[in-house]
Design a protein around this motif. Sequence first.
Motif, PDB file in Angstrom:
ATOM      1  N   LEU A  77     -46.365  48.482  -3.291  1.00  0.00           N
ATOM      2  CA  LEU A  77     -45.234  47.994  -2.500  1.00  0.00           C
ATOM      3  C   LEU A  77     -44.577  46.800  -3.175  1.00  0.00           C
ATOM      4  O   LEU A  77     -43.338  46.695  -3.222  1.00  0.00           O
ATOM      5  CB  LEU A  77     -45.722  47.615  -1.098  1.00  0.00           C
ATOM      6  CG  LEU A  77     -44.649  47.175  -0.096  1.00  0.00           C
ATOM      7  CD1 LEU A  77     -43.596  48.259   0.093  1.00  0.00           C
ATOM      8  CD2 LEU A  77     -45.295  46.829   1.243  1.00  0.00           C
ATOM      9  N   GLU A  83     -42.358  47.920  -5.957  1.00  0.00           N
ATOM     10  CA  GLU A  83     -41.084  48.454  -5.463  1.00  0.00           C
ATOM     11  C   GLU A  83     -40.137  47.322  -5.061  1.00  0.00           C
ATOM     12  O   GLU A  83     -38.939  47.354  -5.362  1.00  0.00           O
ATOM     13  CB  GLU A  83     -41.342  49.390  -4.282  1.00  0.00           C
ATOM     14  CG  GLU A  83     -42.069  50.664  -4.664  1.00  0.00           C
ATOM     15  CD  GLU A  83     -42.415  51.524  -3.458  1.00  0.00           C
ATOM     16  OE1 GLU A  83     -42.077  51.107  -2.328  1.00  0.00           O
ATOM     17  OE2 GLU A  83     -43.014  52.591  -3.636  1.00  0.00           O
ATOM     18  N   ILE A  84     -40.678  46.329  -4.377  1.00  0.00           N
ATOM     19  CA  ILE A  84     -39.845  45.205  -3.916  1.00  0.00           C
ATOM     20  C   ILE A  84     -39.286  44.425  -5.097  1.00  0.00           C
ATOM     21  O   ILE A  84     -38.090  44.103  -5.144  1.00  0.00           O
ATOM     22  CB  ILE A  84     -40.665  44.286  -2.983  1.00  0.00           C
ATOM     23  CG1 ILE A  84     -40.923  44.997  -1.646  1.00  0.00           C
ATOM     24  CG2 ILE A  84     -39.945  42.954  -2.749  1.00  0.00           C
ATOM     25  CD1 ILE A  84     -41.923  44.287  -0.762  1.00  0.00           C
ATOM     26  N   GLU A 125     -38.622  47.636   2.912  1.00  0.00           N
ATOM     27  CA  GLU A 125     -39.851  47.390   2.146  1.00  0.00           C
ATOM     28  C   GLU A 125     -40.428  46.010   2.470  1.00  0.00           C
ATOM     29  O   GLU A 125     -41.645  45.848   2.603  1.00  0.00           O
ATOM     30  CB  GLU A 125     -39.558  47.486   0.650  1.00  0.00           C
ATOM     31  CG  GLU A 125     -38.986  48.812   0.214  1.00  0.00           C
ATOM     32  CD  GLU A 125     -40.062  49.809  -0.197  1.00  0.00           C
ATOM     33  OE1 GLU A 125     -40.478  49.758  -1.352  1.00  0.00           O
ATOM     34  OE2 GLU A 125     -40.468  50.604   0.666  1.00  0.00           O
TER      35      GLU A 125
END
Length: 525
Positions: free
Chosen positions: A319, A322-323, A339
């Motif tokens: 995660l 992705e952020i 997110e």
Amino acid sequence: MPHNITIFADDDIIDALEHFLKAFYPSFRIGHKASSYQDCLEPSIQNKADIFILQAKSPVTHVDDLLFALQCAGFSPVYVLFQVFAPGKIRYATTTFTNPLAIKVNEIFNNAVKGIFMCEHLSFRTTLLNDDVCSSAESSARHESLLEILRGCNQQEFLFYREKYGLNLKGNGYYLFFWELMGVEFTDHESNKFIYNFSGEMLLRECYDIINQYNGGEVFYSTPNLLCIILNDLDIRSEAGKRVKFEEMVRKLAFCTGNKVACRYLSARVDDIKSLRYAYQKYHSEKSLSFFLRDMSVIRPALIEEQKRYTDVKTINTLLHEITDYLCYDLLNPSLEAELYMLYFDILKPAMSFTLYYSSIAAVYNAMAEVQYSFDDIMPVVNNSPNLLQFSSIEEQYDILLERIQELRSTRMRRMSSAVVLKAMNYISEHYAQDISIMDVSKALFVSNGHLSQVFKREMGMSVIKYLINYRIEQAKKFLRETEEFIYTISENIGYHDFRHFSRTFKEITGLSPTEYRKQYRLNS
């Protein structure tokens, strides 16, 4: 010099003050008649009020919220805090008379209401006990005995204290309830100490009134900011009936102590007086968790365990990748907020780990700092002390982060003044699946390779090729999450005709192979 007054009080007191000011003090005017403590702040800032006259109403702890908010807003007004404690009787405290305006305000308030109320001006010893007939020395000794019980005493010592000082502590089990102002520093304490002392005494008396409706106990201040309540367990045979009555009492205490800047905590039941020490220590070890639990009216050990939930490291890292990719390469993508919400409220909040919180937030802020737009106020978070967040909550920190991201977006949009960069980004979004190079982009835009490279690097903080690679990987992640396509097909669809090259690039950027990424996403879903 004209003076503006904000007042929160009953109508008869407002009317008396208003008539008195018109007759004798025309330079003083009521600028705002508030309907609540919360209603005092914004109009007073607009009116530049320099005097606040506040009637104490339950919950009196909201006075602390207002005074702290005014302090944060840069206000240093004169205060009058008063209580109608009996028909026709008022007691009140003011800002100390080191402020000349406070002397005048005291005179005005006293004379304005003396026709309808008998007034007692308090300048003020803090009352720590509810026994007004105790001598000062006896009150201090009684208070010290209660502190000694918290620190730990044996049964013989407890029986001596209970007999000597008349402590209302029975032998059928106890709970500890705490109210503590968290991380709040009232810098105006010297000038408003009578106000704070009066507010603190009223809170203590409100709590006594509540617990005495049930099975009693003791209420006292362990420190100026920490109110302790030792609750006698209820003497009710029916467990269901006892639970109903006990929860009713806790709700009343939560309302009475329900200000924003405080932590409220209820210990588990303890069987004997010696165990109060361990409940006291447990409070001090768990109170910082209020950062994650600010939406809980009263923190309890059982609720902490019930709500605590851990997420595996690989999920968190995925995660965060992705952020940070969104922050660095696709800042305007609306999926960024989703997110971040998942990170804060599906992972960090239930984990209740400051180590995890700081390491995750440091990664986010570092990614923001790397975006090449001179955001000097955005600094990586490096200190993992929960004390820094005592007067805050994870919800508040999330809102702060979103505000900073919006600033970052606004800055990027202002700096992306070059039509060349916007056109290059649009070209890449339309042709990323093809075998394109920087030469293809520059030809489509009728500019030289050198000019495009220079302008793009300056405004985006990365080369055209790096932007293309990251854009392709973002699209690959989307396909992996949302489709059942074979990975080699996805590779072809995003412009990679060499499957091994795609897999290697994907892992370099995300830390996972395409297969691992898809598997991880499905497990989390």
